[in-house]
Design a protein around this motif. Structure first.
Motif, PDB file in Angstrom:
ATOM      1  N   ALA A   1      49.009  87.543  78.830  1.00  0.00           N
ATOM      2  CA  ALA A   1      48.124  86.422  79.130  1.00  0.00           C
ATOM      3  C   ALA A   1      48.500  85.250  78.234  1.00  0.00           C
ATOM      4  CB  ALA A   1      46.670  86.816  78.895  1.00  0.00           C
ATOM      5  N   PRO A   2      48.864  84.105  78.797  1.00  0.00           N
ATOM      6  CA  PRO A   2      49.258  82.972  77.958  1.00  0.00           C
ATOM      7  C   PRO A   2      48.083  82.426  77.172  1.00  0.00           C
ATOM      8  CG  PRO A   2      49.045  82.290  80.242  1.00  0.00           C
ATOM      9  CD  PRO A   2      48.888  83.779  80.232  1.00  0.00           C
ATOM     10  N   ASP A   3      48.381  81.810  76.052  1.00  0.00           N
ATOM     11  CA  ASP A   3      47.371  81.168  75.208  1.00  0.00           C
ATOM     12  C   ASP A   3      47.464  79.663  75.439  1.00  0.00           C
ATOM     13  OD1 ASP A   3      45.897  79.965  73.200  1.00  0.00           O
ATOM     14  OD2 ASP A   3      46.483  81.397  71.659  1.00  0.00           O
ATOM     15  N   PRO A   4      46.531  79.061  76.202  1.00  0.00           N
ATOM     16  CA  PRO A   4      46.620  77.636  76.483  1.00  0.00           C
ATOM     17  C   PRO A   4      46.656  76.769  75.231  1.00  0.00           C
ATOM     18  CG  PRO A   4      45.048  78.666  77.962  1.00  0.00           C
ATOM     19  CD  PRO A   4      45.408  79.693  76.927  1.00  0.00           C
ATOM     20  N   ASN A   5      45.872  77.137  74.207  1.00  0.00           N
ATOM     21  CA  ASN A   5      45.868  76.342  72.980  1.00  0.00           C
ATOM     22  C   ASN A   5      47.224  76.376  72.287  1.00  0.00           C
ATOM     23  OD1 ASN A   5      43.207  75.632  73.346  1.00  0.00           O
ATOM     24  ND2 ASN A   5      42.399  77.171  71.938  1.00  0.00           N
ATOM     25  N   ALA A   6      47.856  77.554  72.258  1.00  0.00           N
ATOM     26  CA  ALA A   6      49.163  77.670  71.621  1.00  0.00           C
ATOM     27  C   ALA A   6      50.210  76.860  72.385  1.00  0.00           C
ATOM     28  CB  ALA A   6      49.585  79.134  71.528  1.00  0.00           C
ATOM     29  N   LEU A   7      50.142  76.865  73.716  1.00  0.00           N
ATOM     30  CA  LEU A   7      51.084  76.090  74.514  1.00  0.00           C
ATOM     31  C   LEU A   7      50.909  74.598  74.261  1.00  0.00           C
ATOM     32  CD1 LEU A   7      50.772  78.177  77.770  1.00  0.00           C
ATOM     33  CD2 LEU A   7      52.911  77.815  76.526  1.00  0.00           C
ATOM     34  N   ALA A   8      49.659  74.133  74.228  1.00  0.00           N
ATOM     35  CA  ALA A   8      49.408  72.717  73.953  1.00  0.00           C
ATOM     36  C   ALA A   8      49.860  72.338  72.549  1.00  0.00           C
ATOM     37  CB  ALA A   8      47.922  72.413  74.132  1.00  0.00           C
TER      38      ALA A   8
END
Length: 231
Positions: free
Chosen positions: A80-87
């Motif tokens: 599951a991707p981490d949206p905060n980490a990607l941003a």
């Protein structure tokens, strides 16, 4: 030698900075070094792999809700991707590769060089998620790359000051959008530029960029390439 099947596909984030004026739209690009393992001598947007530390960075403001929802769509098996980490990765790569910062002065201290010295906290609310592509097999490195757009109006300081950039990208410049596709580009960068041209068409520079109606996804996770639109 690592086989394609065993080669890890790393989460990555790319940031496409756009400068919009009454005379047109320009995009920030730089050229990778001739000895780079991945896409040597190509003009690209700032970006790179997500670091484990990115998940721990506090953001001044979160991503827009639709961006978060779309980042969670089509997850890789067991991941599951981490949206905060990607941003955070997108904003960190912009700072490292160009020296440009998008942040707020009233927030938690950020350990990144540039942000720390300026007393800024990275601001994810300035990002719009517009594209996703997974590197096909047969490449020396593979990434599950998410592309974010940021308007240059959100950059703190002079958008032409690249003095704090690392040496990963050379020839940093704001390129008029119609001319950018004449550069030596990776295929996926050409596709993203075409999508951007459609996104900005008819939108006055004083108005914020709209969320794309759907999000293009070049999916190379399986043996057969797949293209779809994330709603």
């Amino acid at each position: 030698m690592t086989s394609d099947a065993a080669l890890p596909v790393r989460d990555a984030a790319t940031i496409v900075a756009l400068r919009r004026t009454g005379s047109g739209t320009s995009v920030l690009m730089g050229m990778r070094g001739a000895k780079a393992v991945f896409m040597p001598s190509k003009f690209v947007f700032p970006g790179g792999a997500v670091d484990p530390e990115d998940a721990a960075v506090t953001l001044a403001k979160p991503l827009p809700p639709l961006c978060r929802e779309r980042l969670m769509a089509e997850p890789a098996a067991g991941h599951a991707p981490d949206p905060n980490a990607l941003a955070a990765a997108a904003l960190r790569e912009l700072a490292e590769e160009t020296g440009l910062l998008i942040g707020q002065p009233d927030g938690s201290p950020c350990p990144w060089p540039g942000y720390r010295d300026a007393g800024l906290t990275p601001d994810a609310s300035a990002l719009t998620y517009v594209f996703r592509a997974i590197t096909p097999p047969g490449r020396p490195r593979r990434f599950d790359a998410r592309f974010f757009v940021a308007d240059a109006a959100h950059i703190v300081g002079d958008p032409d000051d690249f003095s704090m950039a690392c040496d990963e990208l050379s020839h940093l410049q704001w390129v008029p959008l119609p001319e950018a596709r004449n550069l030596d580009l990776p295929f996926i960068t050409e596709v993203v530029l075409a999508e951007l041209a459609r996104l900005v068409a008819g939108v006055p520079p004083e108005q914020p960029l709209p969320q794309p109606p759907t999000l293009p996804f070049f999916d190379n996770r399986g043996p057969v390439p797949r293209f779809c639109q994330i709603p």
